[in-house]
Design a protein around this motif. Structure first.
Motif, PDB file in Angstrom:
ATOM      1  N   LEU A  67       0.830  -1.206   0.000  1.00 44.50           N
ATOM      2  CA  LEU A  67       0.000   0.000   0.000  1.00 44.50           C
ATOM      3  C   LEU A  67       0.865   1.257   0.000  1.00 44.50           C
ATOM      4  N   ASP A  68       1.929   1.241   0.785  1.00 45.09           N
ATOM      5  CA  ASP A  68       2.854   2.387   0.806  1.00 45.09           C
ATOM      6  C   ASP A  68       3.504   2.588  -0.559  1.00 45.09           C
ATOM      7  N   LEU A  69       3.898   1.493  -1.199  1.00 47.16           N
ATOM      8  CA  LEU A  69       4.490   1.580  -2.534  1.00 47.16           C
ATOM      9  C   LEU A  69       3.493   2.174  -3.523  1.00 47.16           C
ATOM     10  N   CYS A  70       2.245   1.748  -3.426  1.00 46.21           N
ATOM     11  CA  CYS A  70       1.209   2.292  -4.320  1.00 46.21           C
ATOM     12  C   CYS A  70       1.028   3.785  -4.108  1.00 46.21           C
ATOM     13  N   ILE A  71       0.869   4.185  -2.867  1.00 41.30           N
ATOM     14  CA  ILE A  71       0.612   5.591  -2.554  1.00 41.30           C
ATOM     15  C   ILE A  71       1.807   6.466  -2.926  1.00 41.30           C
ATOM     16  N   ASP A  72       3.009   6.007  -2.559  1.00 45.44           N
ATOM     17  CA  ASP A  72       4.203   6.822  -2.752  1.00 45.44           C
ATOM     18  C   ASP A  72       4.701   6.855  -4.193  1.00 45.44           C
ATOM     19  N   VAL A  73       4.548   5.735  -4.924  1.00 44.32           N
ATOM     20  CA  VAL A  73       5.225   5.628  -6.215  1.00 44.32           C
ATOM     21  C   VAL A  73       4.297   5.230  -7.356  1.00 44.32           C
ATOM     22  N   ILE A  74       3.744   4.047  -7.295  1.00 44.09           N
ATOM     23  CA  ILE A  74       3.053   3.475  -8.456  1.00 44.09           C
ATOM     24  C   ILE A  74       1.823   4.276  -8.864  1.00 44.09           C
ATOM     25  N   TYR A  75       1.038   4.719  -7.898  1.00 45.10           N
ATOM     26  CA  TYR A  75      -0.145   5.523  -8.215  1.00 45.10           C
ATOM     27  C   TYR A  75       0.093   7.016  -7.982  1.00 45.10           C
ATOM     28  N   HIS A  76       1.348   7.412  -7.907  1.00 43.70           N
ATOM     29  CA  HIS A  76       1.684   8.827  -7.770  1.00 43.70           C
ATOM     30  C   HIS A  76       1.115   9.585  -8.965  1.00 43.70           C
ATOM     31  N   ARG A  77       0.635  10.783  -8.732  1.00 42.51           N
ATOM     32  CA  ARG A  77      -0.045  11.536  -9.807  1.00 42.51           C
ATOM     33  C   ARG A  77       0.866  11.837 -10.992  1.00 42.51           C
ATOM     34  N   ASP A  78       2.167  11.844 -10.789  1.00 41.26           N
ATOM     35  CA  ASP A  78       3.106  12.124 -11.876  1.00 41.26           C
ATOM     36  C   ASP A  78       3.671  10.866 -12.533  1.00 41.26           C
ATOM     37  N   MET A  79       3.301   9.673 -12.034  1.00 40.61           N
ATOM     38  CA  MET A  79       3.870   8.435 -12.585  1.00 40.61           C
ATOM     39  C   MET A  79       3.284   8.141 -13.956  1.00 40.61           C
ATOM     40  N   LYS A  80       4.173   8.080 -14.927  1.00 37.83           N
ATOM     41  CA  LYS A  80       3.834   7.711 -16.305  1.00 37.83           C
ATOM     42  C   LYS A  80       4.863   6.669 -16.749  1.00 37.83           C
ATOM     43  N   ALA A  81       4.828   6.278 -17.996  1.00 35.33           N
ATOM     44  CA  ALA A  81       5.745   5.257 -18.510  1.00 35.33           C
ATOM     45  C   ALA A  81       7.201   5.682 -18.338  1.00 35.33           C
ATOM     46  N   PHE A  82       7.509   6.943 -18.585  1.00 35.03           N
ATOM     47  CA  PHE A  82       8.884   7.426 -18.427  1.00 35.03           C
ATOM     48  C   PHE A  82       9.341   7.274 -16.975  1.00 35.03           C
ATOM     49  N   GLY A  83       8.467   7.616 -16.037  1.00 33.52           N
ATOM     50  CA  GLY A  83       8.794   7.475 -14.621  1.00 33.52           C
ATOM     51  C   GLY A  83       9.031   6.024 -14.242  1.00 33.52           C
TER      52      GLY A  83
END
Length: 108
Positions: A67-83
């Motif tokens: 859940l922390d990984l999702c909130i912090d990184v994977i579902y971050h509002r700026d996460m796109k393919a480049f990220g």
């Protein structure tokens, strides 16, 4: 704490913690993620998100690390393919550093 570039121009960044990288390793989230063409696109990001959601749903014990990984990184509002591509590069460098540290400890 590490920082990855989230877009090509470098105006957006995402912070990634050591715990986030350990979670990726523990659950082998990048294993078999990228197709044989080696291209990281939005489809690969969506596949990762679906895999993580499935892991969270199937875990009977605490899934706080996911859940922390999702909130912090994977579902971050700026996460796109480049990220995601930058996250994979960071992960590979981190794994390499971990292996080097283990080898140094064994030699000592």
């Amino acid at each position: 704490m590490y920082t990855i570039q989230a877009n090509l121009s470098g105006t957006r960044c995402i912070s990634v913690s050591e715990e986030n990288l350990q979670t990726i390793e523990r659950h082998a989230l990048f294993r078999h993620l990228i197709d044989s063409n080696g291209i990281v696109d939005e489809g690969v990001l969506e596949k990762l998100r679906l895999n993580v959601r499935s892991l969270i749903a199937s875990q009977s014990d605490d899934a706080k690390d996911l859940l922390d990984l999702c909130i912090d990184v994977i579902y971050h509002r700026d996460m796109k393919a480049f990220g995601l591509q930058q996250l994979i590069k960071l992960y590979l460098a981190w794994i390499s550093d971990q292996e080097e540290e283990e080898e140094e400890e064994e030699e000592a």
